[in-house]
Design a protein around this motif. Structure first.
Motif, PDB file in Angstrom:
ATOM      1  N   ASN A   1       0.403  -1.031   0.256  1.00  0.00           N
ATOM      2  CA  ASN A   1      -0.326  -0.589   0.037  1.00  0.00           C
ATOM      3  C   ASN A   1       0.945   1.235  -0.303  1.00  0.00           C
ATOM      4  O   ASN A   1       1.745   1.453   0.987  1.00  0.00           O
ATOM      5  CB  ASN A   1      -0.953  -0.381   1.466  1.00  0.00           C
ATOM      6  CG  ASN A   1      -2.114   1.117   1.587  1.00  0.00           C
ATOM      7  OD1 ASN A   1      -1.659   1.688   0.847  1.00  0.00           O
ATOM      8  ND2 ASN A   1      -3.368   0.926   1.695  1.00  0.00           N
ATOM      9  N   ASN A   2       0.511   2.052  -0.751  1.00  0.00           N
ATOM     10  CA  ASN A   2       1.135   3.509  -0.797  1.00  0.00           C
ATOM     11  C   ASN A   2       1.130   4.072   0.612  1.00  0.00           C
ATOM     12  O   ASN A   2       2.284   5.014   0.285  1.00  0.00           O
ATOM     13  CB  ASN A   2       1.061   4.535  -2.333  1.00  0.00           C
ATOM     14  CG  ASN A   2       1.728   3.524  -3.234  1.00  0.00           C
ATOM     15  OD1 ASN A   2       2.997   2.701  -3.399  1.00  0.00           O
ATOM     16  ND2 ASN A   2       1.568   3.905  -4.927  1.00  0.00           N
ATOM     17  N   GLY A   3       0.098   4.223   1.441  1.00  0.00           N
ATOM     18  CA  GLY A   3      -0.622   4.822   2.078  1.00  0.00           C
ATOM     19  C   GLY A   3      -1.014   6.380   2.786  1.00  0.00           C
ATOM     20  O   GLY A   3      -1.073   6.701   1.252  1.00  0.00           O
ATOM     21  N   THR A   4      -0.899   7.050   2.749  1.00  0.00           N
ATOM     22  CA  THR A   4      -1.310   8.573   2.989  1.00  0.00           C
ATOM     23  C   THR A   4      -0.769   9.159   3.847  1.00  0.00           C
ATOM     24  O   THR A   4      -0.442   9.370   5.000  1.00  0.00           O
ATOM     25  CB  THR A   4      -2.645   8.160   3.966  1.00  0.00           C
ATOM     26  OG1 THR A   4      -3.904   7.656   3.008  1.00  0.00           O
ATOM     27  CG2 THR A   4      -3.729  10.063   3.495  1.00  0.00           C
ATOM     28  N   VAL A   5       0.059   9.910   2.708  1.00  0.00           N
ATOM     29  CA  VAL A   5       0.865  10.944   3.036  1.00  0.00           C
ATOM     30  C   VAL A   5      -0.396  12.369   4.330  1.00  0.00           C
ATOM     31  O   VAL A   5      -1.258  12.846   3.501  1.00  0.00           O
ATOM     32  CB  VAL A   5       1.235  11.798   2.604  1.00  0.00           C
ATOM     33  CG1 VAL A   5       2.349  13.449   2.928  1.00  0.00           C
ATOM     34  CG2 VAL A   5       2.217  11.240   1.048  1.00  0.00           C
ATOM     35  N   THR A   6       0.002  11.879   5.642  1.00  0.00           N
ATOM     36  CA  THR A   6      -0.638  12.992   6.464  1.00  0.00           C
ATOM     37  C   THR A   6       0.463  14.134   6.974  1.00  0.00           C
ATOM     38  O   THR A   6      -0.460  15.159   7.875  1.00  0.00           O
ATOM     39  CB  THR A   6      -1.034  12.454   7.929  1.00  0.00           C
ATOM     40  OG1 THR A   6       0.770  11.716   8.497  1.00  0.00           O
ATOM     41  CG2 THR A   6      -2.041  11.220   7.207  1.00  0.00           C
TER      42      THR A   6
END
Length: 195
Positions: A56-61
């Motif tokens: 998963n690329n993830g979510t930049v927070t």
């Protein structure tokens, strides 16, 4: 969220450490981060490596990026199997311009697994600040359930939260353990809700 998130998380965002690459075992990634995937990534791993491991690329927070500043960092969140859980990984930019893992944090979004052995008030009162994980586990009669984990190598903010069940299905005993310079985990804070 059922419980507070340690103030250490906020402190970790401002910290960076030198990266040391570590090998990771092979595994089949899913789009949900499992505990084994979480523990398989280490300080110094590239952002591409972590995304491949987590599937998963993830979510930049959050991101801090200033030209020429050595403490540029980016924070990514990834989903877990639990609705209220998440994994956060902070990356810093090294001298070659590569983003590498600096700190990692997991909140699994679960509560103490109910076991035959229940934590009692007398047992809770025997466990004090500075006691080891082994002492707490032997006192409560089970290993407990790891609720959250912070890993920031080289800093005093490594923290693991473990819960034990009580006689009430709504009760719990929760202990925060900090990693000492010797590598041993010691009780930092403790709380209980008897339900």
């Amino acid at each position: 969220m059922k419980r507070y998130i340690s103030a250490a998380v906020a402190c970790l965002l401002a910290l960076s450490v030198s990266a040391v690459a570590a090998p990771a075992a092979n595994a089949v990634p899913s789009r949900i981060v499992t505990s084994s995937e979480f523990y398989s990534v280490h300080q110094g791993n590239s952002i591409a490596h972590v995304r491949a491991r987590f599937g998963n690329n993830g979510t930049v927070t959050a991101r801090y990026d200033t030209s020429g500043w050595k403490y540029d960092w980016v924070s990514l969140d990834f989903p877990t199997y639990y609705d209220s859980g998440w994994v956060t990984v902070d990356f810093v930019r090294n001298s070659s311009g590569t983003w590498v893992l600096d700190t990692k944090y997991a909140y699994w979004g679960l509560t103490a697994v109910q076991t035959k052995d229940k934590a009692t008030k007398a047992e809770f009162n025997r466990v004090k600040e500075g006691n080891s994980i082994d002492y707490a586990r032997s006192t409560f009669g089970t290993n407990g359930t790891i609720i959250s984990y912070i890993d920031a190598p080289g800093y005093a903010y490594d923290l693991v939260t473990i819960e034990w069940p009580t006689a009430s299905p709504y009760g719990y005993v929760s202990l925060d353990f900090g990693k000492r310079s010797s590598g041993s985990w010691k009780v930092e804070t403790r709380s209980a809700y008897w339900g």
